[in-house]
Scaffold this motif. Structure first.
Motif, PDB file in Angstrom:
ATOM      1  N   LYS A 104      -6.331  68.702 138.545  1.00 14.57           N
ATOM      2  CA  LYS A 104      -5.153  69.353 137.962  1.00 14.57           C
ATOM      3  C   LYS A 104      -4.913  68.781 136.574  1.00 14.57           C
ATOM      4  CE  LYS A 104      -2.948  70.675 142.191  1.00 14.57           C
ATOM      5  NZ  LYS A 104      -1.810  70.590 143.075  1.00 14.57           N
ATOM      6  N   GLU A 106      -2.253  69.512 132.986  1.00 11.50           N
ATOM      7  CA  GLU A 106      -1.180  70.258 132.349  1.00 11.50           C
ATOM      8  C   GLU A 106      -1.816  71.162 131.281  1.00 11.50           C
ATOM      9  OE1 GLU A 106       2.993  69.603 129.874  1.00 11.50           O
ATOM     10  OE2 GLU A 106       1.675  67.885 130.242  1.00 11.50           O
ATOM     11  N   TRP A 107      -1.709  72.482 131.505  1.00 11.88           N
ATOM     12  CA  TRP A 107      -2.331  73.423 130.585  1.00 11.88           C
ATOM     13  C   TRP A 107      -1.531  74.699 130.501  1.00 11.88           C
ATOM     14  CZ3 TRP A 107      -5.657  72.364 127.015  1.00 11.88           C
ATOM     15  CH2 TRP A 107      -6.242  73.404 126.306  1.00 11.88           C
ATOM     16  N   SER A 109      -1.379  72.401 126.962  1.00 16.10           N
ATOM     17  CA  SER A 109      -0.826  71.078 126.711  1.00 16.10           C
ATOM     18  C   SER A 109       0.666  71.164 126.400  1.00 16.10           C
ATOM     19  CB  SER A 109      -1.582  70.439 125.538  1.00 16.10           C
ATOM     20  OG  SER A 109      -1.095  69.157 125.291  1.00 16.10           O
ATOM     21  N   LYS A 110       1.435  70.261 126.989  1.00 19.22           N
ATOM     22  CA  LYS A 110       2.885  70.141 126.788  1.00 19.22           C
ATOM     23  C   LYS A 110       3.659  71.357 127.283  1.00 19.22           C
ATOM     24  CE  LYS A 110       2.188  66.954 123.046  1.00 19.22           C
ATOM     25  NZ  LYS A 110       2.205  66.689 121.649  1.00 19.22           N
ATOM     26  N   SER A 111       3.053  72.171 128.168  1.00 24.14           N
ATOM     27  CA  SER A 111       3.736  73.355 128.704  1.00 24.14           C
ATOM     28  C   SER A 111       4.516  73.036 129.966  1.00 24.14           C
ATOM     29  CB  SER A 111       2.713  74.448 129.029  1.00 24.14           C
ATOM     30  OG  SER A 111       1.892  74.031 130.124  1.00 24.14           O
ATOM     31  N   GLY A 112       4.178  71.902 130.598  1.00 29.90           N
ATOM     32  CA  GLY A 112       4.800  71.567 131.865  1.00 29.90           C
ATOM     33  C   GLY A 112       4.149  72.264 133.051  1.00 29.90           C
ATOM     34  N   ALA A 113       3.177  73.139 132.780  1.00 25.80           N
ATOM     35  CA  ALA A 113       2.503  73.887 133.850  1.00 25.80           C
ATOM     36  C   ALA A 113       1.213  73.178 134.256  1.00 25.80           C
ATOM     37  CB  ALA A 113       2.191  75.301 133.381  1.00 25.80           C
ATOM     38  N   LEU A 114       1.090  72.848 135.539  1.00 24.23           N
ATOM     39  CA  LEU A 114      -0.141  72.252 136.043  1.00 24.23           C
ATOM     40  C   LEU A 114      -1.071  73.354 136.520  1.00 24.23           C
ATOM     41  CD1 LEU A 114       0.854  69.106 138.135  1.00 24.23           C
ATOM     42  CD2 LEU A 114      -0.360  69.191 135.971  1.00 24.23           C
ATOM     43  N   LYS A 115      -2.295  73.316 136.049  1.00 23.01           N
ATOM     44  CA  LYS A 115      -3.309  74.279 136.496  1.00 23.01           C
ATOM     45  C   LYS A 115      -4.463  73.509 137.112  1.00 23.01           C
ATOM     46  CE  LYS A 115      -2.212  78.079 133.499  1.00 23.01           C
ATOM     47  NZ  LYS A 115      -2.662  79.082 132.582  1.00 23.01           N
ATOM     48  N   GLU A 116      -5.143  74.169 138.032  1.00 21.40           N
ATOM     49  CA  GLU A 116      -6.271  73.546 138.712  1.00 21.40           C
ATOM     50  C   GLU A 116      -7.569  74.089 138.134  1.00 21.40           C
ATOM     51  OE1 GLU A 116      -7.551  72.564 143.306  1.00 21.40           O
ATOM     52  OE2 GLU A 116      -5.703  73.636 142.880  1.00 21.40           O
TER      53      GLU A 116
END
Length: 156
Positions: A104, A106-107, A109-116
């Protein structure tokens, strides 16, 4: 010192040899090809045998469990200072159906959204010349050592 261990899988196709390499997953590598591929590898855990770590990492990154006679190619220092123990094994896997681990991030960057993302997003079999173009520069000595070993182990 950070130490990794990996497997350089090879197979004989007609009169030539091919090497199996993997492409790292995630957004940083998505548009990179030449100089981005690697042997399946990862960190050696405390008290873990180098070959055992290489086999574990191969399975974790590709989804394939391999076995066979392993030849130690050497310990190769990377530009980062990390040491990679490389092992050569003859075998074959289907490069288009990898099912390895994910991570995982954060993408964007600095978006607060975690992507796998997959640790490796694809694999491929390459002739020595193509593998030399695809593999990261610090791992080219792995290929050279493998070719030297294979050259000397072939019957005359």
């Amino acid at each position: 010192m950070i130490k990794s261990s990996g497997i350089l899988l090879h197979r004989n196709v007609t009169a030539d040899v091919e090497f199996f390499l993997v492409h790292p997953g995630g957004p940083f590598w998505s548009k990179k090809d030449e100089g981005a591929w690697s042997i399946p590898k990862g960190l050696v855990e405390a008290e873990e045998d180098s070959l055992a770590a290489a086999l574990r990492e191969f399975a974790e990154e590709t989804g394939y469990t391999i076995s066979g006679d392993a030849t130690f190619l050497g310990s190769f220092k990377q530009l980062s200072g990390k040491i990679i123990d490389a092992w050569l094994i003859e075998g074959t896997v289907e490069a288009t159906t990898l099912r390895g681990n994910t991570f995982k991030l954060e993408w964007p960057s600095k978006s607060g959204a975690l992507k796998e993302f997959p640790e490796v997003d694809r694999g491929g079999w390459f002739t020595p010349a193509v593998a030399n173009q695809k593999i990261v520069r610090g791992q080219r000595p792995n290929l050279e050592a493998a070719l030297e070993h294979l050259h000397h182990s072939r019957p005359s």
